[in-house]
Motif scaffolding. Structure first.
Motif, PDB file in Angstrom:
ATOM      1  N   ILE A  96       0.849  -1.189   0.000  1.00 30.65           N
ATOM      2  CA  ILE A  96       0.000   0.000   0.000  1.00 30.65           C
ATOM      3  C   ILE A  96       0.882   1.235   0.000  1.00 30.65           C
ATOM      4  O   ILE A  96       1.780   1.373   0.831  1.00 30.65           O
ATOM      5  CB  ILE A  96      -0.936   0.000   1.219  1.00 30.65           C
ATOM      6  CG1 ILE A  96      -1.866  -1.213   1.150  1.00 30.65           C
ATOM      7  CG2 ILE A  96      -1.735   1.302   1.276  1.00 30.65           C
ATOM      8  CD1 ILE A  96      -2.720  -1.422   2.373  1.00 30.65           C
ATOM      9  N   TYR A  97       0.624   2.125  -0.962  1.00 27.69           N
ATOM     10  CA  TYR A  97       1.307   3.402  -1.036  1.00 27.69           C
ATOM     11  C   TYR A  97       0.303   4.466  -0.630  1.00 27.69           C
ATOM     12  O   TYR A  97      -0.752   4.585  -1.221  1.00 27.69           O
ATOM     13  CB  TYR A  97       1.810   3.681  -2.455  1.00 27.69           C
ATOM     14  CG  TYR A  97       2.849   2.696  -2.904  1.00 27.69           C
ATOM     15  CD1 TYR A  97       4.183   2.867  -2.549  1.00 27.69           C
ATOM     16  CD2 TYR A  97       2.499   1.608  -3.681  1.00 27.69           C
ATOM     17  CE1 TYR A  97       5.139   1.954  -2.959  1.00 27.69           C
ATOM     18  CE2 TYR A  97       3.456   0.687  -4.097  1.00 27.69           C
ATOM     19  CZ  TYR A  97       4.771   0.868  -3.735  1.00 27.69           C
ATOM     20  OH  TYR A  97       5.710  -0.028  -4.146  1.00 27.69           O
ATOM     21  N   ARG A  98       0.663   5.225   0.375  1.00 25.98           N
ATOM     22  CA  ARG A  98      -0.273   6.212   0.903  1.00 25.98           C
ATOM     23  C   ARG A  98       0.198   7.622   0.584  1.00 25.98           C
ATOM     24  O   ARG A  98       1.383   7.942   0.714  1.00 25.98           O
ATOM     25  CB  ARG A  98      -0.405   6.054   2.400  1.00 25.98           C
ATOM     26  CG  ARG A  98      -1.450   7.015   2.907  1.00 25.98           C
ATOM     27  CD  ARG A  98      -1.275   7.309   4.325  1.00 25.98           C
ATOM     28  NE  ARG A  98      -2.120   8.422   4.715  1.00 25.98           N
ATOM     29  CZ  ARG A  98      -1.906   9.077   5.801  1.00 25.98           C
ATOM     30  NH1 ARG A  98      -0.926   8.727   6.595  1.00 25.98           N
ATOM     31  NH2 ARG A  98      -2.680  10.080   6.123  1.00 25.98           N
ATOM     32  N   PHE A  99      -0.761   8.439   0.177  1.00 27.52           N
ATOM     33  CA  PHE A  99      -0.511   9.844  -0.100  1.00 27.52           C
ATOM     34  C   PHE A  99      -1.557  10.659   0.654  1.00 27.52           C
ATOM     35  O   PHE A  99      -2.705  10.237   0.765  1.00 27.52           O
ATOM     36  CB  PHE A  99      -0.592  10.120  -1.610  1.00 27.52           C
ATOM     37  CG  PHE A  99       0.399   9.325  -2.392  1.00 27.52           C
ATOM     38  CD1 PHE A  99       1.692   9.784  -2.558  1.00 27.52           C
ATOM     39  CD2 PHE A  99       0.055   8.097  -2.932  1.00 27.52           C
ATOM     40  CE1 PHE A  99       2.628   9.035  -3.256  1.00 27.52           C
ATOM     41  CE2 PHE A  99       0.982   7.343  -3.632  1.00 27.52           C
ATOM     42  CZ  PHE A  99       2.276   7.809  -3.801  1.00 27.52           C
ATOM     43  N   SER A 131       4.427  12.177  -7.402  1.00 24.17           N
ATOM     44  CA  SER A 131       5.212  11.020  -6.971  1.00 24.17           C
ATOM     45  C   SER A 131       5.804  10.256  -8.151  1.00 24.17           C
ATOM     46  O   SER A 131       5.378  10.412  -9.292  1.00 24.17           O
ATOM     47  CB  SER A 131       4.329  10.067  -6.162  1.00 24.17           C
ATOM     48  OG  SER A 131       3.435   9.377  -7.023  1.00 24.17           O
ATOM     49  N   GLN A 132       6.759   9.395  -7.835  1.00 23.66           N
ATOM     50  CA  GLN A 132       7.350   8.507  -8.841  1.00 23.66           C
ATOM     51  C   GLN A 132       6.315   7.533  -9.391  1.00 23.66           C
ATOM     52  O   GLN A 132       6.389   7.150 -10.559  1.00 23.66           O
ATOM     53  CB  GLN A 132       8.529   7.734  -8.244  1.00 23.66           C
ATOM     54  CG  GLN A 132       9.796   8.539  -8.127  1.00 23.66           C
ATOM     55  CD  GLN A 132      10.300   8.980  -9.483  1.00 23.66           C
ATOM     56  OE1 GLN A 132      10.274  10.166  -9.806  1.00 23.66           O
ATOM     57  NE2 GLN A 132      10.749   8.059 -10.288  1.00 23.66           N
ATOM     58  N   GLU A 149      -3.373   8.947 -18.598  1.00 21.34           N
ATOM     59  CA  GLU A 149      -3.001   7.606 -19.061  1.00 21.34           C
ATOM     60  C   GLU A 149      -2.480   6.699 -17.956  1.00 21.34           C
ATOM     61  O   GLU A 149      -2.569   5.480 -18.051  1.00 21.34           O
ATOM     62  CB  GLU A 149      -1.991   7.675 -20.214  1.00 21.34           C
ATOM     63  CG  GLU A 149      -0.628   8.198 -19.840  1.00 21.34           C
ATOM     64  CD  GLU A 149      -0.455   9.712 -19.981  1.00 21.34           C
ATOM     65  OE1 GLU A 149       0.656  10.186 -19.717  1.00 21.34           O
ATOM     66  OE2 GLU A 149      -1.428  10.404 -20.334  1.00 21.34           O
ATOM     67  N   CYS A 150      -1.960   7.257 -16.875  1.00 29.82           N
ATOM     68  CA  CYS A 150      -1.423   6.399 -15.815  1.00 29.82           C
ATOM     69  C   CYS A 150      -2.527   5.654 -15.070  1.00 29.82           C
ATOM     70  O   CYS A 150      -2.255   4.673 -14.399  1.00 29.82           O
ATOM     71  CB  CYS A 150      -0.554   7.176 -14.843  1.00 29.82           C
ATOM     72  SG  CYS A 150      -1.425   7.941 -13.488  1.00 29.82           S
ATOM     73  N   CYS A 151      -3.749   6.106 -15.206  1.00 31.77           N
ATOM     74  CA  CYS A 151      -4.845   5.475 -14.466  1.00 31.77           C
ATOM     75  C   CYS A 151      -5.830   4.749 -15.385  1.00 31.77           C
ATOM     76  O   CYS A 151      -6.881   4.301 -14.915  1.00 31.77           O
ATOM     77  CB  CYS A 151      -5.598   6.531 -13.657  1.00 31.77           C
ATOM     78  SG  CYS A 151      -4.568   7.324 -12.410  1.00 31.77           S
ATOM     79  N   HIS A 206       2.824   1.419 -14.779  1.00 25.79           N
ATOM     80  CA  HIS A 206       1.925   1.576 -13.642  1.00 25.79           C
ATOM     81  C   HIS A 206       1.452   0.209 -13.199  1.00 25.79           C
ATOM     82  O   HIS A 206       0.650  -0.425 -13.855  1.00 25.79           O
ATOM     83  CB  HIS A 206       0.752   2.478 -14.016  1.00 25.79           C
ATOM     84  CG  HIS A 206       1.215   3.759 -14.620  1.00 25.79           C
ATOM     85  ND1 HIS A 206       1.853   4.726 -13.887  1.00 25.79           N
ATOM     86  CD2 HIS A 206       1.179   4.211 -15.890  1.00 25.79           C
ATOM     87  CE1 HIS A 206       2.181   5.724 -14.684  1.00 25.79           C
ATOM     88  NE2 HIS A 206       1.789   5.435 -15.894  1.00 25.79           N
ATOM     89  N   SER A 207       1.994  -0.222 -12.080  1.00 26.21           N
ATOM     90  CA  SER A 207       1.709  -1.582 -11.628  1.00 26.21           C
ATOM     91  C   SER A 207       0.692  -1.632 -10.498  1.00 26.21           C
ATOM     92  O   SER A 207       0.419  -2.695  -9.981  1.00 26.21           O
ATOM     93  CB  SER A 207       3.006  -2.265 -11.198  1.00 26.21           C
ATOM     94  OG  SER A 207       3.650  -1.489 -10.226  1.00 26.21           O
ATOM     95  N   TYR A 208       0.129  -0.491 -10.133  1.00 27.86           N
ATOM     96  CA  TYR A 208      -0.869  -0.549  -9.080  1.00 27.86           C
ATOM     97  C   TYR A 208      -2.203  -1.006  -9.652  1.00 27.86           C
ATOM     98  O   TYR A 208      -2.500  -0.824 -10.823  1.00 27.86           O
ATOM     99  CB  TYR A 208      -0.998   0.772  -8.311  1.00 27.86           C
ATOM    100  CG  TYR A 208      -0.942   2.028  -9.143  1.00 27.86           C
ATOM    101  CD1 TYR A 208      -2.093   2.597  -9.641  1.00 27.86           C
ATOM    102  CD2 TYR A 208       0.269   2.652  -9.406  1.00 27.86           C
ATOM    103  CE1 TYR A 208      -2.046   3.751 -10.393  1.00 27.86           C
ATOM    104  CE2 TYR A 208       0.326   3.797 -10.160  1.00 27.86           C
ATOM    105  CZ  TYR A 208      -0.839   4.350 -10.654  1.00 27.86           C
ATOM    106  OH  TYR A 208      -0.782   5.488 -11.406  1.00 27.86           O
TER     107      TYR A 208
END
Length: 132
Positions: free
Chosen positions: A33-36, A45-46, A80-82, A53-55
Protein backbone atom coordinates in the motif's frame (compact mmCIF):
# COMPACT_ATOMS: atom_id res chain seq x y z
CA UNK A 1 6.99 -10.61 -6.61
CA UNK A 2 4.74 -10.93 -9.69
CA UNK A 3 1.57 -11.54 -7.70
CA UNK A 4 2.10 -8.57 -5.36
CA UNK A 5 -0.86 -6.21 -5.51
CA UNK A 6 -0.09 -2.51 -5.25
CA UNK A 7 -2.77 -0.15 -3.96
CA UNK A 8 -2.76 3.64 -3.82
CA UNK A 9 -4.55 5.21 -0.83
CA UNK A 10 -5.14 8.96 -0.88
CA UNK A 11 -6.32 10.15 2.52
CA UNK A 12 -5.03 12.71 5.00
CA UNK A 13 -6.19 10.92 8.15
CA UNK A 14 -3.39 8.78 9.64
CA UNK A 15 -5.64 6.74 11.92
CA UNK A 16 -8.18 5.97 9.18
CA UNK A 17 -5.42 4.95 6.78
CA UNK A 18 -3.76 2.68 9.31
CA UNK A 19 -7.11 1.07 10.12
CA UNK A 20 -7.87 0.48 6.43
CA UNK A 21 -4.36 -0.81 5.71
CA UNK A 22 -4.57 -3.30 8.58
CA UNK A 23 -7.90 -4.58 7.28
CA UNK A 24 -6.55 -5.02 3.76
CA UNK A 25 -3.37 -6.72 4.98
CA UNK A 26 -5.53 -9.13 6.98
CA UNK A 27 -7.37 -10.11 3.78
CA UNK A 28 -4.31 -10.69 1.63
CA UNK A 29 -0.63 -11.03 2.41
CA UNK A 30 0.66 -10.00 -1.02
CA UNK A 31 -0.33 -6.35 -0.78
CA UNK A 32 1.80 -3.21 -0.92
CA UNK A 33 0.00 0.00 0.00
CA UNK A 34 1.31 3.40 -1.04
CA UNK A 35 -0.27 6.21 0.90
CA UNK A 36 -0.51 9.84 -0.10
CA UNK A 37 -2.09 12.64 1.94
CA UNK A 38 -3.32 14.58 -1.10
CA UNK A 39 -3.96 14.30 -4.79
CA UNK A 40 -1.05 16.70 -5.37
CA UNK A 41 1.32 14.43 -3.49
CA UNK A 42 0.26 11.47 -5.66
CA UNK A 43 0.64 13.26 -9.01
CA UNK A 44 4.08 14.52 -7.96
CA UNK A 45 5.21 11.02 -6.97
CA UNK A 46 7.35 8.51 -8.84
CA UNK A 47 4.35 6.17 -9.05
CA UNK A 48 2.49 8.77 -11.14
CA UNK A 49 5.56 9.66 -13.21
CA UNK A 50 6.61 6.05 -13.88
CA UNK A 51 5.47 4.74 -17.25
CA UNK A 52 4.94 1.22 -15.88
CA UNK A 53 1.92 1.58 -13.64
CA UNK A 54 1.71 -1.58 -11.63
CA UNK A 55 -0.87 -0.55 -9.08
CA UNK A 56 -4.23 -2.30 -9.22
CA UNK A 57 -6.49 0.12 -7.37
CA UNK A 58 -6.76 3.70 -6.15
CA UNK A 59 -8.72 4.34 -2.95
CA UNK A 60 -9.59 8.03 -2.85
CA UNK A 61 -11.06 9.84 0.14
CA UNK A 62 -14.01 11.96 -0.96
CA UNK A 63 -13.02 14.92 1.24
CA UNK A 64 -9.43 16.09 1.49
CA UNK A 65 -8.36 19.40 3.08
CA UNK A 66 -8.69 22.10 0.44
CA UNK A 67 -9.34 19.54 -2.30
CA UNK A 68 -12.38 17.99 -3.91
CA UNK A 69 -12.19 14.22 -4.33
CA UNK A 70 -14.47 14.33 -7.38
CA UNK A 71 -12.09 16.77 -9.11
CA UNK A 72 -9.20 14.40 -8.43
CA UNK A 73 -11.26 11.46 -9.65
CA UNK A 74 -11.88 13.18 -12.99
CA UNK A 75 -8.20 14.09 -13.35
CA UNK A 76 -7.04 10.56 -12.54
CA UNK A 77 -9.50 8.96 -14.95
CA UNK A 78 -8.41 11.30 -17.76
CA UNK A 79 -4.70 10.54 -17.34
CA UNK A 80 -3.00 7.61 -19.06
CA UNK A 81 -1.42 6.40 -15.82
CA UNK A 82 -4.84 5.48 -14.47
CA UNK A 83 -6.40 3.91 -17.54
CA UNK A 84 -8.10 0.65 -16.64
CA UNK A 85 -7.33 1.14 -12.95
CA UNK A 86 -10.44 1.36 -10.77
CA UNK A 87 -10.74 4.40 -8.53
CA UNK A 88 -12.91 3.72 -5.50
CA UNK A 89 -14.18 6.73 -3.57
CA UNK A 90 -14.81 6.46 0.15
CA UNK A 91 -15.80 8.61 3.10
CA UNK A 92 -17.28 8.40 6.55
CA UNK A 93 -19.81 11.06 5.55
CA UNK A 94 -23.22 10.26 4.15
CA UNK A 95 -22.28 11.14 0.58
CA UNK A 96 -24.49 10.13 -2.31
CA UNK A 97 -22.63 7.17 -3.84
CA UNK A 98 -24.39 7.68 -7.16
CA UNK A 99 -22.64 11.04 -7.66
CA UNK A 100 -19.28 9.28 -7.36
CA UNK A 101 -20.27 6.54 -9.77
CA UNK A 102 -21.66 9.04 -12.27
CA UNK A 103 -18.32 10.87 -12.15
CA UNK A 104 -16.59 7.61 -13.11
CA UNK A 105 -15.68 5.97 -9.82
CA UNK A 106 -15.66 2.18 -9.88
CA UNK A 107 -17.56 2.24 -6.60
CA UNK A 108 -18.19 4.14 -3.41
CA UNK A 109 -17.61 2.56 -0.03
CA UNK A 110 -18.27 3.84 3.45
CA UNK A 111 -15.11 4.36 5.44
CA UNK A 112 -15.10 1.63 8.06
CA UNK A 113 -15.39 2.81 11.63
CA UNK A 114 -15.42 -0.51 13.49
CA UNK A 115 -13.84 -3.94 13.07
CA UNK A 116 -16.96 -5.57 11.59
CA UNK A 117 -17.28 -2.86 8.93
CA UNK A 118 -13.54 -3.02 8.32
CA UNK A 119 -13.71 -6.73 7.57
CA UNK A 120 -16.65 -6.23 5.18
CA UNK A 121 -15.05 -3.31 3.34
CA UNK A 122 -11.64 -5.02 3.13
CA UNK A 123 -13.19 -8.22 1.82
CA UNK A 124 -15.16 -6.31 -0.81
CA UNK A 125 -12.03 -4.46 -1.96
CA UNK A 126 -10.00 -7.66 -2.20
CA UNK A 127 -12.69 -9.70 -3.93
CA UNK A 128 -13.86 -6.95 -6.31
CA UNK A 129 -10.60 -5.37 -7.41
CA UNK A 130 -7.57 -7.29 -6.18
CA UNK A 131 -8.46 -10.90 -6.89
CA UNK A 132 -6.99 -12.31 -10.10
Amino acid sequence: MDNVKQVIVIDDDDDDCLFLEQGLQKQTSNLVIYRFVSGDEFINSQLWQNEEHSYKLILLEFILPGEDGLDWLKLFLAHECCQNIPVVMYSSLAIEPQACKQAGAADYITKPCDLVELDLVSEKICLSWLLD
